[in-house]
Each structure stands twice: as structure tokens, then as C-alpha cells.
Design an enzyme around this catalytic site. Structure first.
Site, PDB file in Angstrom:
ATOM      1  N   SER A  70       0.793  -1.233   0.000  1.00  0.00           N
ATOM      2  CA  SER A  70       0.000   0.000   0.000  1.00  0.00           C
ATOM      3  C   SER A  70       0.823   1.279   0.000  1.00  0.00           C
ATOM      4  O   SER A  70       0.258   2.368  -0.135  1.00  0.00           O
ATOM      5  CB  SER A  70      -0.953   0.011   1.199  1.00  0.00           C
ATOM      6  N   LYS A  73       0.194   3.653  -2.743  1.00  0.00           N
ATOM      7  CA  LYS A  73      -0.902   4.624  -2.690  1.00  0.00           C
ATOM      8  C   LYS A  73      -0.409   6.047  -2.499  1.00  0.00           C
ATOM      9  O   LYS A  73      -1.180   6.994  -2.681  1.00  0.00           O
ATOM     10  CB  LYS A  73      -1.876   4.253  -1.568  1.00  0.00           C
ATOM     11  N   SER A 130      -6.123   3.517   4.586  1.00  0.00           N
ATOM     12  CA  SER A 130      -5.511   2.795   3.465  1.00  0.00           C
ATOM     13  C   SER A 130      -6.546   2.004   2.683  1.00  0.00           C
ATOM     14  O   SER A 130      -6.291   0.876   2.231  1.00  0.00           O
ATOM     15  CB  SER A 130      -4.403   1.855   3.965  1.00  0.00           C
ATOM     16  N   LYS A 259       2.698   6.543   5.173  1.00  0.00           N
ATOM     17  CA  LYS A 259       1.955   5.436   4.569  1.00  0.00           C
ATOM     18  C   LYS A 259       2.557   4.087   4.940  1.00  0.00           C
ATOM     19  O   LYS A 259       3.750   3.850   4.775  1.00  0.00           O
ATOM     20  CB  LYS A 259       1.952   5.570   3.039  1.00  0.00           C
TER      21      LYS A 259
END
Length: 430
Positions: A70, A73, A130, A259
Site C-alpha cells: 500500500s 498509494k 488505506s 503510509k
């Protein structure tokens, strides 16, 4: 005349010894290069960067391409914020959830097919929770299809100067197998990033869209007011968790993003950013074995940065440089103009660095056509460079006053004066 052989030999021996000793004393000492720092990380790769300059402070296998999960992202977030800042979209625009967005596996499970939410709410779900469903919905909204959006991600990767290994196939970081029937048709391979790539994406987000921290620093938030339970931020290290009984042992002073990521292929990953004493750092840790470990290893990397480096202001704005206080000007009322720095220069330095370690050099512009009157206050007339640790930073030198063009009669008599001065100097030399 006879020579005492023993005495001569003794004198020669002593002389050679003294010369050899003197050579040792006078020989320049060669300082050994700093040994690579070993933080004993239990991770596949790691990276540390200062956020305002992009200066690299630490790296371990930082150029090894790995699945980022992730953390991919971050590029999705950048493109969404860019689309809003450009005026093409508004945070109040309503985004409709497609069947694919509703079906996508992994974190999220917030959206139903056909459900509409604002871009702002979708972005909050993406950045705090997320959410894969929100990431897909936003990608389709901006790119038409997720695959088109992934192509935009790859173009932005080129714009950022990421490694040739950097590659995106979707907005979420999920693997091709995870996507199943929704896997892209044109884009091949898997999403891959190096630790350095991830840090560069974070660097650009913070440089161009620092408002993201409003979202990423939020420990928890309800997606809808009617929801019984809030979205819990996957980032346990948030400074806002210092009083949270579950996460307070991980909470890190000044940490407000950025993140996390996890898949079976990627392991546990984390791109973090924290600010202390005016210095913001970006750290990346990839491929740890457990969820807590990604935060423990990130703490080691960030601690190394904050314990060993600081922001050092070497020059302030409007500073006079001793080696170049004025710049010569042609055809002006006067022959020179005082100059000062246009902006300050701040460098990332090791704590305790001495002033003599910062080399300051200044020079007028090489383009002499720009050093001709009239000159206006604030006009760039030169540059000053600060060199530290092999890194250079440059700012302009600007005029402190206006300089009008001299009249023809003034320039005429100045030319005559210069002619005789040159003749006088020439005769003295001869």
C-alpha cells in the site's frame, strides 16, 4: 686531508633520520572515509532523507526493487491532490463506487456498489485507513479506468526521476493475483518500488501537497457520522497516539505520516515522516517480518537521523559576503553595486560541525551583458555557493540599490581616466 669514515657515516645517518622524521611530520594526514553506518535493521531495505533538501542521510539496499504494497498509494494520493489543485476537480465532487471498487479485496470494505461519497471523504479513507475501495474509486473517477490512472502514475514516476525499476499496475499496490479478473490488460508485471523511490514520492508529496498531513496525522475518524466504529489509522507511530493505550509505546514525537503497506509478497513496509526542531525527515523501511517490527525499525532509522544531524543556517537573506561585497558594473553612474544574498542557505549538517567545514564562495554572473547599467534594486548580479560534505547549495546575489546609466560625458571622461591609468601601470611594469 683525511676523513673520519665513522664520523661521516654517523652524520649521514643522523641527517637521513632527521629528514625522514621531518617528512613524516609534514606529510598530509589522509582522513579515512566514514564507515557505513550499521543500524542492525531487521528489514530488507531502508532509506533516510531530509525532507526540505532531499539530502540522503542513510541507506541500506535502497536501490533494490521490491513490492511496496500500500505504499504505492502515495502516488495515488499525489495524483488526486494534483488533480484538485489544478482545478479539474473539487473536494466536494461526488465519486460513485463501481462494482470493482466495491469488490476489491484488502483494507477498506467501506463502500457499496453505487454508493456516492465526496472526494474529500474518499481521500480521508485512502489516507487514514488505506482503503483499497476508495483508492480504486478515486482512480476511476480521475483516470476513467484504474489502468489509465496507473499509466498516469508511471508517467509521474518518470517526472519524479524514479529508478527504471519503479512500476505501477494499479492504484492500490495489490498484486496481479490479488486483482483477479480486474487485473490490467495492457500494463504488465507487478507494482515495484525501491526504498529510495518511495522516499522520493514522499518528498514530492510534502513539497507540493503538504496538506496531506491533515489526513495522515489523524489517528482515527468515522467515515460516516452514522458509523458505529471509526477508521483506525494503520500508522501506530503517530504522535497523536501518545495517550492511546494500544499504541502509546510506538508513538513517536513529531511523527505525522505517511503510509504503511502490507502484503504476503511485500512483508510489512512503512514510509514515515516526522519533524523535530525545524528538521523534517522521511524514512522508508521495507520487508520486515511483522507489523510491530516495521515501526521498531523505523524508530531506529529516525532516531539515527535526529540524534546525529541538524539544520544549520549558514547564510541568512540579505547577507553581505566578505569575498564579494560589490559587483563591477559597466556604463553606470558608479562603477560598482553592493550585493547581498537573495535568500538564506540552510544545510543538513552533522551535529557539532565546525564553521570552517562550510566553504562559502561567491562570483558575479558570467553573462557580462547583465552587468551593464541601468541596474534595478533586487536584480540578480551573482551567486554564492555553500559547500558542505561534498554537497552544494546556491543562492543569488542581488543588488541592494538602483544604478542609473551614466551620461555620455561621464562615461567619456571615465574612459580617458582609465586610459591614462592603464598607461601608467603599463609603464611601471616595463
Amino acid at each position: 686531508m683525511f676523513f673520519n669514515v665513522k664520523r661521516v657515516c654517523a652524520v649521514v645517518a643522523v641527517t637521513l633520520f632527521l629528514n625522514f622524521s621531518l617528512a613524516l611530520v609534514q606529510a598530509p594526514t589522509v582522513k579515512a572515509a566514514d564507515a557505513p553506518v550499521d543500524l542492525k535493521l531487521e528489514a530488507t531495505s531502508a532509506f533516510l532523507m531530509e525532507a526540505s533538501t532531499g539530502q540522503i542521510l542513510y541507506e541500506m539496499n535502497a536501490d533494490k526493487a521490491l513490492p511496496p504494497a500500500s505504499m504505492a498509494k502515495m502516488m495515488t494520493e499525489y495524483l488526486v491532490m494534483e488533480a484538485v489543485k489544478s482545478g479539474k476537480f473539487k473536494w466536494t465532487d461526488m465519486v460513485t463506487t463501481s462494482k470493482y471498487a466495491a469488490d476489491v479485496i484488502g483494507s477498506g470494505d467501506l463502500l457499496a456498489e453505487g454508493e456516492q461519497e465526496t472526494m474529500d471523504d474518499m481521500f480521508a479513507a485512502l489516507s487514514i485507513y488505506s482503503a483499497n475501495d476508495a483508492a480504486v474509486a478515486l482512480a476511476e473517477f480521475i483516470g476513467g479506468t484504474e489502468e489509465n490512472f496507473a499509466k498516469m502514475m508511471n508517467q509521474k514516476a518518470k517526472d519524479f526521476g524514479l529508478s527504471d525499476q519503479a512500476h505501477f499496475i494499479n492504484a492500490t499496490g495489490l498484486s496481479r493475483a490479488d486483482l483477479g479478473k480486474y487485473a490490467p490488460k495492457e500494463l504488465q508485471g507487478e507494482t515495484m518500488l525501491t526504498a529510495k523511490d518511495a522516499a522520493i514520492i514522499a518528498y514530492n508529496i510534502l513539497k507540493d501537497h503538504k496538506e496531506i498531513l491533515k489526513y495522515t496525522s489523524t489517528p482515527s475518524k468515522k467515515f460516516r457520522e452514522k458509523d458505529k466504529t471509526p477508521m483506525i489509522n494503520w500508522n501506530w507511530m503517530l504522535a497523536g497516539n501518545k495517550d492511546n493505550v494500544n499504541f502509546k509505546r510506538y508513538a513517536y514525537e513529531g511523527l505525522d505520516g505517511l503510509k504503511t503497506g502490507h502484503t504476503d509478497e511485500a512483508g510489512y513496509c512503512f514510509t514515515a515522516t516526522a519533524e523535530r526542531n525545524g528538521m523534517r525527515l522521511i524514512s522508508v523501511v521495507m520487508g520486515t517480518k511483522t507489523e510491530p517490527k516495521r515501526f521498531d525499525e523505523s524508530r531506529k532509522v529516525l532516531d539515527y537521523g535526529f540524534n546525529n544531524f541538524e539544520m544549520k543556517q549558514v547564510l541568512t537573506a540579505k547577507t553581505e559576503i566578505d569575498s564579494l561585497k560589490t559587483v563591477n558594473i559597466k556604463k553606470g553612474v558608479g562603477t560598482e553595486v553592493p550585493v547581498v544574498t537573495q535568500t538564506g542557505i540552510t544545510v543538513v549538517a552533522k551535529k557539532g560541525a565546525k564553521p570552517e567545514e562550510f566553504l562559502i564562495t561567491a562570483a558575479p554572473l558570467e553573462d557580462s551583458s547583465k552587468l551593464v547599467a541601468p541596474i534595478t534594486k533586487g536584480q540578480v548580479l551573482g551567486t554564492v555557493k555553500v559547500t558542505y560534505g561534498g554537497k552544494e547549495q546556491i543562492t543569488n546575489l542581488i543588488a541592494t540599490d538602483d544604478m542609473e546609466k551614466g551620461s555620455w560625458i561621464r562615461l567619456f571622461f571615465r574612459a580617458i581616466k582609465n586610459f591614462f591609468v592603464d598607461m601608467l601601470h603599463g609603464s611601471k611594469k616595463s
